[in-house]
Design an enzyme around this catalytic site. Structure first.
Site, PDB file in Angstrom:
ATOM      1  N   GLY A  21      49.624  28.220  26.407  1.00  0.00           N
ATOM      2  CA  GLY A  21      50.597  27.627  25.480  1.00  0.00           C
ATOM      3  C   GLY A  21      51.586  26.744  26.218  1.00  0.00           C
ATOM      4  O   GLY A  21      52.061  25.729  25.687  1.00  0.00           O
ATOM      5  N   ASN A  22      51.874  27.103  27.465  1.00  0.00           N
ATOM      6  CA  ASN A  22      52.810  26.332  28.287  1.00  0.00           C
ATOM      7  C   ASN A  22      52.323  24.936  28.593  1.00  0.00           C
ATOM      8  O   ASN A  22      53.133  24.047  28.852  1.00  0.00           O
ATOM      9  CB  ASN A  22      53.014  27.050  29.630  1.00  0.00           C
ATOM     10  CG  ASN A  22      54.238  27.912  29.598  1.00  0.00           C
ATOM     11  OD1 ASN A  22      55.228  27.518  29.002  1.00  0.00           O
ATOM     12  ND2 ASN A  22      54.170  29.063  30.233  1.00  0.00           N
ATOM     13  N   LYS A  52      53.867  41.850  25.708  1.00  0.00           N
ATOM     14  CA  LYS A  52      53.544  40.417  25.692  1.00  0.00           C
ATOM     15  C   LYS A  52      54.823  39.585  25.579  1.00  0.00           C
ATOM     16  O   LYS A  52      55.524  39.646  24.572  1.00  0.00           O
ATOM     17  CB  LYS A  52      52.622  40.128  24.507  1.00  0.00           C
ATOM     18  CG  LYS A  52      52.298  38.666  24.316  1.00  0.00           C
ATOM     19  CD  LYS A  52      51.254  38.212  25.282  1.00  0.00           C
ATOM     20  CE  LYS A  52      51.055  36.705  25.246  1.00  0.00           C
ATOM     21  NZ  LYS A  52      50.417  36.214  26.465  1.00  0.00           N
ATOM     22  N   LYS A  74      45.626  35.563  24.897  1.00  0.00           N
ATOM     23  CA  LYS A  74      44.580  34.559  24.648  1.00  0.00           C
ATOM     24  C   LYS A  74      43.476  34.590  25.701  1.00  0.00           C
ATOM     25  O   LYS A  74      42.328  34.212  25.419  1.00  0.00           O
ATOM     26  CB  LYS A  74      45.166  33.155  24.519  1.00  0.00           C
ATOM     27  CG  LYS A  74      45.731  32.575  25.787  1.00  0.00           C
ATOM     28  CD  LYS A  74      44.891  31.483  26.347  1.00  0.00           C
ATOM     29  CE  LYS A  74      45.433  30.935  27.636  1.00  0.00           C
ATOM     30  NZ  LYS A  74      46.340  31.688  28.483  1.00  0.00           N
ATOM     31  N   LYS A 105      44.772  37.267  33.593  1.00  0.00           N
ATOM     32  CA  LYS A 105      43.701  36.261  33.698  1.00  0.00           C
ATOM     33  C   LYS A 105      42.526  36.814  34.511  1.00  0.00           C
ATOM     34  O   LYS A 105      41.366  36.645  34.133  1.00  0.00           O
ATOM     35  CB  LYS A 105      44.247  34.976  34.341  1.00  0.00           C
ATOM     36  CG  LYS A 105      45.293  34.324  33.459  1.00  0.00           C
ATOM     37  CD  LYS A 105      45.917  33.128  34.067  1.00  0.00           C
ATOM     38  CE  LYS A 105      47.200  32.764  33.348  1.00  0.00           C
ATOM     39  NZ  LYS A 105      47.176  32.872  31.889  1.00  0.00           N
TER      40      LYS A 105
HETATM   41  N1  LIG Z   1      48.759  34.404  23.089  1.00  0.00           N
HETATM   42  C1  LIG Z   1      48.880  34.111  24.425  1.00  0.00           C
HETATM   43  O1  LIG Z   1      48.359  34.819  25.302  1.00  0.00           O
HETATM   44  O2  LIG Z   1      49.637  32.996  24.708  1.00  0.00           O
HETATM   45  P1  LIG Z   1      50.098  32.492  26.172  1.00  0.00           P
HETATM   46  O3  LIG Z   1      48.895  32.426  27.037  1.00  0.00           O
HETATM   47  O4  LIG Z   1      50.726  31.142  25.930  1.00  0.00           O
HETATM   48  O5  LIG Z   1      51.104  33.508  26.645  1.00  0.00           O
END
Ligand SMILES: NC(=O)OP(=O)(O)O
Length: 338
Positions: free
Chosen positions: A16-17, A136, A221, A283
């Site tokens: 998202g960044n 989160k 995500k 990750k």
């Molecule tokens: N939903 C999610 O994991 O978003 P980011 O990767 O932006 O934190």
């Protein structure tokens, strides 16, 4: 458009960044986000030109927090407007980020490939312990005192986010199933670049009658991307992040970038605390989940370095089977020198 008969599938996860870098404060303007999407589109178009079927997943950590905060603030001045729970906020973020990414991709993709952004539901387990243990981070980074003031005022859980400040924390249950998996496969087969699983997917639990009910959560995500890559039988999972390569001893004088490692090595380094939670840990865990489920290879790199990483010039590749020791040593030694 993939070559006729091609079945090579890549799942590419974008944080998202990545769309927000234009604003030094992490609050890029909308115009800056469209510009960032145009930059991301080049390497994706390059993948499509190789004949790959491409699914783009994306994060929403900052954006979903902004949407939630907006809803909470509006409640103070316009209480008649409906309050947005997190499932609604994730759905909103899929719409807006999908719109921005599709716009960037539309301009770059070789015709007749077209992007399609698909609202995607991720089924989670209602009994997942994550619902009572928020981890989160979402939204804005605050100084600790400000985060604690907001927590006291709004009943938030807050916590430190990998050395970058304090943020609101929300539940993040493990993804169990992607409701639109078959639709994604059909869109890929029809030649579309599919934007799916945004923000980890709209978090839902399944009732015995099959109906879905939104829940208060934000799914990771990268975990969703790994599950989707497994479900689609993807040949490769690419996870983009803020660095070109992952490293051992991150932030220390002994920092050593990694070019190539196998799943067993990655698991060992993860257990030794080399990949912190809230940062590289999720990750690498997502990469290991995908490899354990039969995937062959995961590439971790930054969006800016994606083109070079796909050409083998940078990035960290984690492979399922043991990397030939000599080759891995040589590549990691070369990586350490750069
Ligand atoms: N939903 C999610 O994991 O978003 P980011 O990767 O932006 O934190």
């Amino acid at each position: 458009m993939p070559a006729e008969g091609s079945s090579r599938t890549t799942v590419l996860a974008i944080g998202g960044n990545a769309l927000l870098r234009g604003g030094g404060s992490g609050h890029a303007t909308i115009a800056e986000q469209f510009e960032a999407a145009r930059h991301l589109a080049g390497p994706v178009a390059g993948l499509v030109r190789t004949g790959a079927r491409v699914v783009v997943t994306h994060g929403n950590g900052p954006q979903v927090g902004f949407i939630k905060r907006r809803s909470d603030l509006v409640a103070e001045i316009a209480p008649e407007l409906p309050h947005l729970d997190l499932d609604m906020c994730v759905a909103d973020s899929q719409g807006s980020i999908g719109y921005i990414l599709a716009s960037g991709l539309s301009a770059a993709l070789p015709p007749p490939a077209r992007p399609v952004a698909l609202l995607t539901h991720t089924v989670v387990d209602a009994a997942d312990p994550a619902f009572t243990h928020p981890t989160k981070p979402i939204g804005t980074h605050y100084p600790r005192a400000e985060a604690e003031r907001l927590a006291a005022r709004h009943g938030w859980t807050v916590g430190e986010d990998a050395g970058r400040g304090w943020r609101r924390l929300v539940p993040s249950p493990a993804p169990r199933r992607i409701e639109e998996q078959a639709a994604i496969a059909a869109l890929l087969a029809a030649g579309h670049v599919v934007i799916a699983g945004g923000g980890g997917g709209i978090p839902v639990v399944a009732a015995p009658d099959g109906s879905l009910r939104g829940v208060e959560a934000v799914v990771d995500k990268d975990a969703t991307s790994a599950l989707l890559a497994t479900a689609l039988g993807a040949d490769e999972l690419i996870i983009t992040t803020s660095v070109d390569r992952i490293a051992l001893g991150w932030g220390t004088p002994h920092q050593r970038p990694l070019d190539l490692l196998d799943a067993a090595e990655a698991r060992r380094h993860l257990a030794a605390g080399q990949f912190p939670e809230g940062s590289m840990g999720p990750k690498v865990r997502a990469a290991l989940d995908y490899l354990a489920a039969g995937g062959d290879s995961v590439l971790i790199t930054s969006p800016a370095a994606l083109g070079d990483a796909l050409a083998g010039r940078t990035g960290t590749r984690i492979v399922r089977t043991p990397a030939p020791a000599k080759a891995a040593d040589q590549r990691n030694a070369a990586a350490a020198e750069t």
